[in-house]
Write an enzyme that holds these catalytic residues in place. Structure first.
Site, PDB file in Angstrom:
ATOM      1  N   TYR A 121      51.655   8.368 -29.502  1.00  0.00           N
ATOM      2  CA  TYR A 121      50.477   7.511 -29.407  1.00  0.00           C
ATOM      3  C   TYR A 121      49.213   8.341 -29.239  1.00  0.00           C
ATOM      4  O   TYR A 121      49.271   9.552 -29.018  1.00  0.00           O
ATOM      5  CB  TYR A 121      50.628   6.509 -28.261  1.00  0.00           C
ATOM      6  CG  TYR A 121      50.432   7.084 -26.869  1.00  0.00           C
ATOM      7  CD1 TYR A 121      51.405   7.886 -26.290  1.00  0.00           C
ATOM      8  CD2 TYR A 121      49.265   6.837 -26.143  1.00  0.00           C
ATOM      9  CE1 TYR A 121      51.223   8.421 -25.022  1.00  0.00           C
ATOM     10  CE2 TYR A 121      49.077   7.365 -24.875  1.00  0.00           C
ATOM     11  CZ  TYR A 121      50.065   8.160 -24.318  1.00  0.00           C
ATOM     12  OH  TYR A 121      49.882   8.697 -23.069  1.00  0.00           O
TER      13      TYR A 121
ATOM     14  N   LYS B 269      52.494  13.843 -27.301  1.00  0.00           N
ATOM     15  CA  LYS B 269      51.931  12.627 -26.694  1.00  0.00           C
ATOM     16  C   LYS B 269      52.896  11.493 -26.995  1.00  0.00           C
ATOM     17  O   LYS B 269      52.709  10.685 -27.918  1.00  0.00           O
ATOM     18  CB  LYS B 269      50.507  12.365 -27.203  1.00  0.00           C
ATOM     19  CG  LYS B 269      49.739  11.408 -26.294  1.00  0.00           C
ATOM     20  CD  LYS B 269      48.260  11.508 -26.510  1.00  0.00           C
ATOM     21  CE  LYS B 269      47.480  10.402 -25.802  1.00  0.00           C
ATOM     22  NZ  LYS B 269      47.424  10.492 -24.355  1.00  0.00           N
TER      23      LYS B 269
ATOM     24  N   GLU C 152      49.186  19.847 -14.990  1.00  0.00           N
ATOM     25  CA  GLU C 152      48.121  18.887 -15.296  1.00  0.00           C
ATOM     26  C   GLU C 152      48.252  17.752 -14.291  1.00  0.00           C
ATOM     27  O   GLU C 152      48.885  17.918 -13.254  1.00  0.00           O
ATOM     28  CB  GLU C 152      48.242  18.410 -16.747  1.00  0.00           C
ATOM     29  CG  GLU C 152      49.595  17.792 -17.068  1.00  0.00           C
ATOM     30  CD  GLU C 152      49.720  17.295 -18.505  1.00  0.00           C
ATOM     31  OE1 GLU C 152      48.704  17.095 -19.178  1.00  0.00           O
ATOM     32  OE2 GLU C 152      50.868  17.076 -18.947  1.00  0.00           O
TER      33      GLU C 152
ATOM     34  N   LEU D 242      49.858  18.310 -21.843  1.00  0.00           N
ATOM     35  CA  LEU D 242      49.305  17.701 -23.050  1.00  0.00           C
ATOM     36  C   LEU D 242      47.951  18.360 -23.270  1.00  0.00           C
ATOM     37  O   LEU D 242      47.106  18.348 -22.352  1.00  0.00           O
ATOM     38  CB  LEU D 242      49.115  16.189 -22.881  1.00  0.00           C
ATOM     39  CG  LEU D 242      48.527  15.572 -24.142  1.00  0.00           C
ATOM     40  CD1 LEU D 242      49.595  15.437 -25.213  1.00  0.00           C
ATOM     41  CD2 LEU D 242      47.899  14.232 -23.858  1.00  0.00           C
TER      42      LEU D 242
HETATM   43  C1  LIG Z   1      49.504  13.696 -19.391  1.00  0.00           C
HETATM   44  C2  LIG Z   1      48.117  13.739 -19.929  1.00  0.00           C
HETATM   45  N1  LIG Z   1      47.456  14.904 -19.894  1.00  0.00           N
HETATM   46  C3  LIG Z   1      46.187  15.011 -20.353  1.00  0.00           C
HETATM   47  C4  LIG Z   1      45.521  13.898 -20.862  1.00  0.00           C
HETATM   48  C5  LIG Z   1      44.119  14.040 -21.358  1.00  0.00           C
HETATM   49  O1  LIG Z   1      44.093  14.005 -22.759  1.00  0.00           O
HETATM   50  P1  LIG Z   1      42.817  13.506 -23.565  1.00  0.00           P
HETATM   51  O2  LIG Z   1      41.670  14.343 -23.092  1.00  0.00           O
HETATM   52  O3  LIG Z   1      43.151  13.776 -24.977  1.00  0.00           O
HETATM   53  O4  LIG Z   1      42.628  12.059 -23.257  1.00  0.00           O
HETATM   54  C6  LIG Z   1      46.184  12.670 -20.929  1.00  0.00           C
HETATM   55  C7  LIG Z   1      45.500  11.497 -21.483  1.00  0.00           C
HETATM   56  O5  LIG Z   1      45.957  10.399 -21.438  1.00  0.00           O
HETATM   57  C8  LIG Z   1      47.518  12.588 -20.457  1.00  0.00           C
HETATM   58  O6  LIG Z   1      48.193  11.423 -20.507  1.00  0.00           O
END
Ligand SMILES: Cc1ncc(COP(=O)(O)O)c(C=O)c1O
Length: 290
Positions: free
Chosen positions: A34, A148, A180, A204
């Site tokens: 997603y 993701k 994270e 991620l």
């Molecule tokens: C586990 C995780 N890490 C990092 C992020 C941040 O990613 P982004 O900046 O692309 O929204 C998300 C965003 O939903 C996430 O679910």
């Protein structure tokens, strides 16, 4: 209330009219990927980068992308005609509906494509000005956090730990190193240097993470990408969260203890300003293009 129009396998339909087979591998196995894209007054922020990451997620799970990035961007534009203003677009692609339940990846099954739009819940003024509380927990997720994936049980359970104590995020540590947070990336600041964890399979790689790295370079902020031990997190001058919906937020308490001065720090304020300037430019370009 106006009807919430969503996209389902090439059609625009009211959200409550969409039905999905119980055999869909997204439902049975969480076998899907997603994206979430923020939209400001009709302009997507980093839409292309989100669809490039969707492609990387699909490559990792051996799913054939039903659309090119340009087709995806066109489909989102069509959907956004029904949703003016500040929105967040949710895009999900699953491995579709095979004739029976079997772990083995089926051949010749069309992926299921679903997109919906929800009002963008941007951070409150209080969160920006005073920062937010976070807790820490062990990172008990799998080793493919770079995908993701819609299989989010690990992230859901991690997030709930902070929700239980009224905190904004759960910051995760794997073998003594910062990875994270449950739905955000994490940066630390020490001695005037911004530090981000490595772009590896344990996080991620956020679209916002990449944007902050770029904005730091453009704004002459010192930034390093390297492993961050727990002790460094706990003694940081500043900690930030980043995500497409949180933008960038300062963490002002960690496990109930103040981070640095206990107030959003000077480098956070600088980065927040750079981010808002960037957003304003994107918004302006969107209006000019329209
Ligand atoms: C586990 C995780 N890490 C990092 C992020 C941040 O990613 P982004 O900046 O692309 O929204 C998300 C965003 O939903 C996430 O679910």
């Amino acid at each position: 209330m106006t009807t919430n129009i969503a996209h389902f396998n090439g059609q625009l339909l009211p959200l409550d009219k969409i039905t999905i087979s119980p055999l869909d591998r997204g439902f049975i196995f969480g076998d899907g990927v997603y994206e979430v894209i923020p939209v400001y007054e009709g302009a997507m922020l980093r839409g292309r980068e989100h669809f490039e990451r969707l492609q990387r997620s699909m490559d990792e799970i051996r799913l054939t992308n039903p659309h090119t990035t340009d087709e995806w961007l066109g489909l989102v534009e069509e959907l956004l005609k029904h949703h003016p203003g500040n929105q967040s677009v949710y895009i999900q692609v699953t491995r579709g509906v095979p004739p029976k339940r079997d772990h083995v990846i089926p051949k010749g099954v069309q992926p299921t494509v679903f997109m919906m739009v929800q009002p963008l819940a941007s951070p409150s003024r209080d969160a920006i000005e005073n920062g937010v509380a976070c807790i820490t927990a062990r990172d008990f997720r799998w080793e493919k956090c770079n995908i993701k994936s819609t299989s989010l049980l690990g992230n859901v359970l991690a997030r709930q730990l902070s929700a239980d104590v009224g905190a904004t995020e759960t910051i995760l540590l794997r073998e003594g190193m910062l990875t994270e947070a449950s739905a955000s990336n994490v940066f630390v600041v020490r001695d005037g240097v911004v530090v981000a964890p490595p772009r590896d399979n344990l996080i991620l790689l956020g679209i916002t993470y990449d944007l902050l790295v770029r904005l730091a370079a453009e704004g002459a902020l010192k930034l390093e990408i390297r492993a961050i031990p727990e002790a460094e997190l706990r003694s940081a001058d500043e900690i930030w969260l980043s995500s497409s919906t949180k933008e960038v937020l300062a963490v002002t308490t960690l496990d109930g203890k103040p981070v640095g001065s206990g107030k959003p720090g000077p480098l956070f304020k600088r980065m927040h300003a750079l981010f808002q300037e960037h957003k304003a430019q994107v918004l302006h370009r969107g209006k000019v293009a329209a």
